[in-house]
Write a protein that holds these residues in place. Sequence first.
Motif, short mmCIF file in Angstrom:
data_model
loop_
_atom_site.label_atom_id
_atom_site.label_comp_id
_atom_site.label_asym_id
_atom_site.label_seq_id
_atom_site.Cartn_x
_atom_site.Cartn_y
_atom_site.Cartn_z
N ASN A 145 1.96 4.00 6.08
CA ASN A 145 1.47 5.36 6.34
C ASN A 145 0.72 5.93 5.14
O ASN A 145 -0.38 6.48 5.27
CB ASN A 145 2.63 6.28 6.72
CG ASN A 145 3.27 5.91 8.04
OD1 ASN A 145 2.64 5.26 8.86
ND2 ASN A 145 4.50 6.32 8.23
N ILE A 146 1.31 5.80 3.97
CA ILE A 146 0.68 6.35 2.76
C ILE A 146 -0.61 5.62 2.44
O ILE A 146 -1.66 6.24 2.20
CB ILE A 146 1.67 6.28 1.57
CG1 ILE A 146 2.84 7.26 1.80
CG2 ILE A 146 0.95 6.62 0.26
CD1 ILE A 146 3.95 7.12 0.78
N LEU A 147 -0.57 4.29 2.44
CA LEU A 147 -1.76 3.52 2.07
C LEU A 147 -2.88 3.66 3.09
O LEU A 147 -4.06 3.76 2.72
CB LEU A 147 -1.38 2.05 1.88
CG LEU A 147 -0.49 1.74 0.67
CD1 LEU A 147 -0.05 0.29 0.69
CD2 LEU A 147 -1.22 2.07 -0.63
N SER A 148 -2.54 3.68 4.38
CA SER A 148 -3.60 3.82 5.39
C SER A 148 -4.25 5.20 5.31
O SER A 148 -5.46 5.34 5.51
CB SER A 148 -3.05 3.56 6.79
OG SER A 148 -2.04 4.50 7.13
N CYS A 149 -3.47 6.22 4.98
CA CYS A 149 -4.04 7.56 4.79
C CYS A 149 -4.98 7.60 3.59
O CYS A 149 -6.08 8.16 3.66
CB CYS A 149 -2.92 8.59 4.62
SG CYS A 149 -2.24 9.21 6.17
N LEU A 150 -4.54 6.99 2.49
CA LEU A 150 -5.39 6.99 1.29
C LEU A 150 -6.67 6.20 1.52
O LEU A 150 -7.75 6.60 1.06
CB LEU A 150 -4.60 6.41 0.11
CG LEU A 150 -3.39 7.24 -0.35
CD1 LEU A 150 -2.66 6.53 -1.47
CD2 LEU A 150 -3.82 8.64 -0.80
N LEU A 151 -6.57 5.09 2.26
CA LEU A 151 -7.77 4.32 2.59
C LEU A 151 -8.70 5.13 3.49
O LEU A 151 -9.92 5.14 3.27
CB LEU A 151 -7.37 3.01 3.29
CG LEU A 151 -8.50 2.12 3.79
CD1 LEU A 151 -9.40 1.69 2.62
CD2 LEU A 151 -7.95 0.89 4.52
N ALA A 152 -8.11 5.82 4.46
CA ALA A 152 -8.93 6.65 5.36
C ALA A 152 -9.66 7.74 4.60
O ALA A 152 -10.83 8.03 4.87
CB ALA A 152 -8.04 7.26 6.45
N LYS A 153 -8.98 8.33 3.63
CA LYS A 153 -9.63 9.39 2.85
C LYS A 153 -10.76 8.82 2.01
O LYS A 153 -11.82 9.42 1.87
CB LYS A 153 -8.60 10.09 1.96
CG LYS A 153 -9.07 11.43 1.42
CD LYS A 153 -7.92 12.28 0.92
CE LYS A 153 -8.36 13.71 0.70
NZ LYS A 153 -7.23 14.58 0.28
#
Length: 458
Positions: free
Chosen positions: A315-323
């Motif tokens: 969840n954290i990494l996919s959000c940071l990648l999306a940003k």
Amino acid sequence: MKVVICGAGQVGFGIAERLASEQNDVSIVDASPRRIQIATDQLDVRGVVGHGSHPDVLARAGIEQADMLIAVTLHDEVNMVACQVGHSLFNVPTKVARIRAQTYLQPEWRSMLSRDHMPIDVVISPEIEVGEMVLRRLSLPGAVDTVSFGDGSVVIAGVLCGEACPVVDTPLNQLTQLFPDLPATIVAINRNGKVMATRSSDQIQTGDIAYFVAPADQVGRTLSIFGHDEIPAKRIIIGGGGNIGLYVAQELEKRNAAARIKVVESNRERAQAIAEGLSRSVVLHGDSLAREILDEAGVADSDTMIALTNDDRVNILSCLLAKQLGAQRILALVNEQGYAGFAHGLGIDAYVNPRQITVSKVLQHVRRGRIRGVHSLLDGAGEMIEAEALETSPLVGRPLRDIDLLKGMRIGAVVRNGVVMRPSGDTVVRAQDRVVLFALADDIKRVEQLFRVSLEFF
């Protein structure tokens, strides 16, 4: 209070931790010896190894003297049977069960969960509670935390005060003068991970998270005063098509006709199943950590990326990648409290903690007095509370400034006959008023005293 908790996972451990810290007599039951060992090593609780639905195991946990049974194992059926055993064999007054499967909660089957059939006094559905929290975050993108009280008439919101925040370094009593017609009250501040109740002379500093209470129709305007004019998202990507992700997508389809929703699910069979249950959403089979999948979902043009898988790190990494790829805002589901502590530092705009939400729901029924709602802040450092004032309450019939029991607390709103009022020192609470306030953990007992039911009431 004597409480027996079935399930020593994250939620059960969290509930036991809170109740034990308040000097309640707590027993915790789990089939895993390791979980029980961890609980008894770290908490002042009694641990019993065994299945929570077995009468002999519950008896060893002291169920015969229990005031409340809280069943929060990973299995709905164990939770339901534990409540049945607690009722039929031990006459436990209050029984709480966590039930995740939505089929049990459908209106046509809901009568099964009644005293005449499966006697459960309080049903907690984490998927719905967490899903509703996510939907509130989407509707109020400028807030990092939100909860609704007073049958939806009052909203408590936390807002991050950055360097561009117009009200930084302004005493709170001056805010009232600057915006006299705005019925919002700042009740708490989270500063460097420590939460405190506000006083009129306090000032908001850069980096603070300020919590305010406002009528539901004034929340957007209040957020704009803090410099947050974000528009609710229309282009939304949901990472994870589990129960929570599916619920959020379904509700968005119902509530927001303009929303363009894409769901990314790594399991092919699950992706096919949820695609059949959605009418307007696009379902993509793939990994939300894969850049090509996020590109296919149109992350660069998205308003919000929500990561709702069962893995905090994903969840954290996919959000940071999306940003990094262009998503305007990101929101992550974070179970581990340790991860939640540095989520903002990593650049996560907002996060949702299922454990905290479930614990808050349970505490609403544990608290003594006429407590109608509880929302825990910073893993129990403080609580937002909604309570009903009775005729015998020390709070009724006197100006708020004259009530010594309120020291260290902050009242944010009084709801009278559906009308939300901003309190002042001259405000006099009446019987049956709903009072929304903030209190630190050490002051919870005084809150219960303020809203207790005395013998004079009967």
